[in-house]
Every structure is written in structure tokens, then in C-alpha cells.
Design an enzyme around this catalytic site. Sequence first.
Site, PDB file in Angstrom:
ATOM      1  CB  SER A  65      -0.898   0.031   1.242  1.00 49.07           C
ATOM      2  OG  SER A  65      -1.699  -1.125   1.316  1.00 49.07           O
TER       3      SER A  65
HETATM    4  N1  SAH Z   1      -0.873  -4.908   4.183  1.00 50.63           N
HETATM    5  C1  SAH Z   1      -0.209  -5.170   2.927  1.00 50.63           C
HETATM    6  C2  SAH Z   1      -1.083  -4.727   1.770  1.00 50.63           C
HETATM    7  C3  SAH Z   1      -1.045  -5.740   0.660  1.00 50.63           C
HETATM    8  S1  SAH Z   1      -2.312  -5.582  -0.555  1.00 50.63           S
HETATM    9  C4  SAH Z   1       1.174  -4.539   2.877  1.00 50.63           C
HETATM   10  O1  SAH Z   1       1.527  -3.799   3.799  1.00 50.63           O
HETATM   11  O2  SAH Z   1       1.931  -4.814   1.946  1.00 50.63           O
HETATM   12  C5  SAH Z   1      -3.587  -6.595   0.156  1.00 50.63           C
HETATM   13  C6  SAH Z   1      -3.247  -8.034   0.401  1.00 50.63           C
HETATM   14  O3  SAH Z   1      -4.459  -8.677   0.835  1.00 50.63           O
HETATM   15  C7  SAH Z   1      -2.756  -8.829  -0.794  1.00 50.63           C
HETATM   16  O4  SAH Z   1      -1.543  -9.443  -0.479  1.00 50.63           O
HETATM   17  C8  SAH Z   1      -3.863  -9.865  -1.025  1.00 50.63           C
HETATM   18  O5  SAH Z   1      -3.375 -11.109  -1.494  1.00 50.63           O
HETATM   19  C9  SAH Z   1      -4.439 -10.000   0.357  1.00 50.63           C
HETATM   20  N2  SAH Z   1      -5.802 -10.530   0.422  1.00 50.63           N
HETATM   21  C10 SAH Z   1      -6.858 -10.303  -0.421  1.00 50.63           C
HETATM   22  N3  SAH Z   1      -7.942 -10.996  -0.028  1.00 50.63           N
HETATM   23  C11 SAH Z   1      -7.586 -11.693   1.096  1.00 50.63           C
HETATM   24  C12 SAH Z   1      -8.248 -12.597   1.963  1.00 50.63           C
HETATM   25  N4  SAH Z   1      -9.524 -12.977   1.757  1.00 50.63           N
HETATM   26  N5  SAH Z   1      -7.550 -13.108   3.007  1.00 50.63           N
HETATM   27  C13 SAH Z   1      -6.257 -12.771   3.218  1.00 50.63           C
HETATM   28  N6  SAH Z   1      -5.573 -11.920   2.442  1.00 50.63           N
HETATM   29  C14 SAH Z   1      -6.216 -11.387   1.385  1.00 50.63           C
END
Ligand code: SAH
Length: 215
Positions: A65
Site C-alpha cells: 500500500s
Molecule cells: N498490508 C499489505 C497490503 C497488501 S495488498 C502490505 O503492507 O503490503 C492486500 C493483500 O491482501 C494482498 O496481499 C492480497 O493477497 C491480500 N488478500 C486479499 N484478499 C484476502 C483474503 N480474503 N484473506 C487474506 N488476504 C487477502
Amino acid sequence: MSDTFQNNNREAENLAKELKRKGIRDERVLAAIAKVPRHSFIDESLRELAYIDKPLPIEKGQTISQPYTVAYQTELLKLQPGEKVLEIGTGSGYQAAILCEMGAEVYSIERYHELHLTSKKALNKLGYYPKLFFGDGFEGLPEYAPFDKILVTAAPDEIPEKLLRQLRIGGWMVVPVGGRMGQKMTVIKRVSEEKFSESEYGDFIFVPMQKGTEE
Ligand code: SAH
């Protein structure tokens, strides 16, 4: 301390200053941004972009993000040291590192096995040891509930009901709700066993929250 480390530190400190100018007020959030080396959570080829206030691609078509978004969501959590926090979407691990740095007891779920493994490696290398789980965030972690706070870092179309049940009374969830065109940052507080209150904040764009898991 090596020069490289000091340089990296300065980049993170400048990023924190930029976020302060953009409106982030919580000094503990800014201190964590100034300390956590964001470049450790992205591919080496993107190194030069690590401290720019932009989201960046990680594996599996996901993103780390934008730092402003990380800071904004973390500010809304109003974390007290030692609070038990559940993060949905470990992704790169950067947000989890910020939560650890602020003294929270961090649980985080990721639905891609590969990201689950790489984020763990990056976090442990820096001395952060959140409890990381490979699984579907829509299910939460009922066996570890209740949580003081829940932070969702992918966008569901609607508020994930099962997660609400895993909040302690008086606790709250920060979640960007909406479809692919954009989401409203939403805070849902568990007022009593059955009563919840909801408030909406700014507009954001996250990757979608998807059901199930993938290798
Ligand atoms: N907090 C992360 C943001 C990554 S983007 C960071 O600091 O880098 C959001 C993430 O949520 C992605 O890696 C995606 O694979 C994950 N995601 C999406 N749906 C999900 C679910 N149902 N359960 C767990 N993770 C999920």
C-alpha cells in the site's frame, strides 16, 4: 552503524515528514514510519522508489500500500501498546512491521502462500515476529478472538460479518469497503454484543479482498 543503514533511515525519516505535511498527526505512527525500512519489503529492482509515497507492485499482482494509506489506516486504529490486532492481507509485510514497531500484538492473514512466506522472511530478518497465517481473511481467526482492533488492507464489497464477531466489545475494525472503482474507509465499532456503530472517512483504492486461498 553503517552508512547505508543511516542513509536508509534518513529516507524513512523524510517519508515520515512528508506524511506529516499531508495530514498524519499521530506521532507514534510517524515514528514507526520513520523507523521501518520499507525497501526491505519490495523487490530490489524497485529500491529507488521505496520511500516515495506511492503503492508499488509485489508478487501475485498485489501491491504494497501507499505509505500515506498505511499511516492513515494505522492512525484510525488509535493503537495502545500491547493491543491485539488482526490484519487481513499481510502482502509484503510492511503494514505488519509498522504495527509491531508500535508495540501491538500482531496477527496477520494472507491468502497467497508465496506472499505468506516472503513476508515472513522479510519481517523476521528485521526482528519482527508477528503471528502469520496462510488462509482466507474472510474467516478471520476465531480461535484467537477477540481482537482489540481489526485492520483490513484489501477491499471487500461489503463489511465482512464474521470479522465483526471477532472484535471485543469496545474494539473496532478499519476497512475500505466498496467495489473496484474505489472504496470508503470505514470504521465499525462494536458497541455491545449485538450493536455496532459505523463511520466513514475518505476515498481510497485497494486491491480487492478475494475469497479462498491460492498457492
Ligand atoms: N498490508 C499489505 C497490503 C497488501 S495488498 C502490505 O503492507 O503490503 C492486500 C493483500 O491482501 C494482498 O496481499 C492480497 O493477497 C491480500 N488478500 C486479499 N484478499 C484476502 C483474503 N480474503 N484473506 C487474506 N488476504 C487477502
